[in-house]
Design a protein around this motif. Structure first.
Motif, PDB file in Angstrom:
ATOM      1  N   ARG A  84      44.416  89.356  18.559  1.00 40.66           N
ATOM      2  CA  ARG A  84      43.707  87.493  18.323  1.00 40.66           C
ATOM      3  C   ARG A  84      42.167  88.395  17.153  1.00 40.66           C
ATOM      4  O   ARG A  84      42.760  87.095  16.486  1.00 40.66           O
ATOM      5  N   LEU A 106      42.608  90.176  14.645  1.00 40.15           N
ATOM      6  CA  LEU A 106      43.445  90.206  13.876  1.00 40.15           C
ATOM      7  C   LEU A 106      43.311  88.900  12.844  1.00 40.15           C
ATOM      8  O   LEU A 106      43.302  88.736  11.830  1.00 40.15           O
ATOM      9  N   THR A 107      44.201  88.313  13.806  1.00 39.17           N
ATOM     10  CA  THR A 107      44.711  86.697  13.483  1.00 39.17           C
ATOM     11  C   THR A 107      43.191  85.699  13.202  1.00 39.17           C
ATOM     12  O   THR A 107      43.322  85.664  11.789  1.00 39.17           O
ATOM     13  N   GLN A 108      41.977  86.075  13.905  1.00 38.94           N
ATOM     14  CA  GLN A 108      41.104  85.301  13.279  1.00 38.94           C
ATOM     15  C   GLN A 108      40.826  85.990  12.050  1.00 38.94           C
ATOM     16  O   GLN A 108      40.176  85.116  11.087  1.00 38.94           O
ATOM     17  N   LEU A 109      40.354  87.184  11.951  1.00 38.30           N
ATOM     18  CA  LEU A 109      40.016  88.012  10.707  1.00 38.30           C
ATOM     19  C   LEU A 109      41.539  87.635   9.094  1.00 38.30           C
ATOM     20  O   LEU A 109      40.892  87.072   7.995  1.00 38.30           O
ATOM     21  N   TRP A 110      42.252  86.841   9.304  1.00 44.88           N
ATOM     22  CA  TRP A 110      43.186  86.706   8.461  1.00 44.88           C
ATOM     23  C   TRP A 110      43.305  84.969   8.149  1.00 44.88           C
ATOM     24  O   TRP A 110      43.190  84.561   6.891  1.00 44.88           O
ATOM     25  N   PHE A 111      42.506  84.883   9.534  1.00 40.85           N
ATOM     26  CA  PHE A 111      42.096  82.755   9.108  1.00 40.85           C
ATOM     27  C   PHE A 111      41.029  83.288   8.294  1.00 40.85           C
ATOM     28  O   PHE A 111      40.408  82.141   6.889  1.00 40.85           O
ATOM     29  N   THR A 146      39.911  85.302   5.961  1.00 40.24           N
ATOM     30  CA  THR A 146      39.955  85.682   4.353  1.00 40.24           C
ATOM     31  C   THR A 146      40.637  84.496   3.988  1.00 40.24           C
ATOM     32  O   THR A 146      40.321  84.799   2.631  1.00 40.24           O
ATOM     33  N   ILE A 147      42.176  83.840   4.407  1.00 40.91           N
ATOM     34  CA  ILE A 147      42.544  82.992   3.794  1.00 40.91           C
ATOM     35  C   ILE A 147      41.729  81.431   3.122  1.00 40.91           C
ATOM     36  O   ILE A 147      41.814  80.831   2.367  1.00 40.91           O
TER      37      ILE A 147
END
Length: 94
Positions: A8, A10-15, A17-18
């Protein structure tokens, strides 16, 4: 930290970052996107006027030229006189 929270995070971090990357790209590309957006807007707004002139038996290139010149004249008349004449007067000032 448990194992379920890591994906979760990692998903938030990717979001995030994008999202930051997308905002940065849009900010840098505004030099291109802003005039392009205005051109598309004006094309949609002025197309019915060109179509009207075509129905009045004017060739499409002539109708488009008339609409562009009228629109430029309207813009120049609504702005201050020095704005539209700035290119003509700067060459004389040198």
């Amino acid at each position: 930290m448990n194992a379920a929270a890591t994906p979760r995070m990692l998903t938030q971090l990717w979001f995030i970052t994008i999202a930051v990357l997308a905002i940065t790209v849009l900010y840098v590309a505004k030099v291109l996107l802003l005039p392009l957006g205005f051109a598309i807007l004006f094309a949609f707004l002025l197309a019915p006027v060109v179509a009207l002139l075509e129905r009045l038996r004017r060739p499409r290139p002539i109708a488009a030229l008339l609409v562009i010149l009228a629109f430029a004249g309207l813009l120049c008349s609504s702005l201050s006189p020095t704005t539209c004449l700035s290119t003509a007067t700067t060459s004389r000032r040198r």
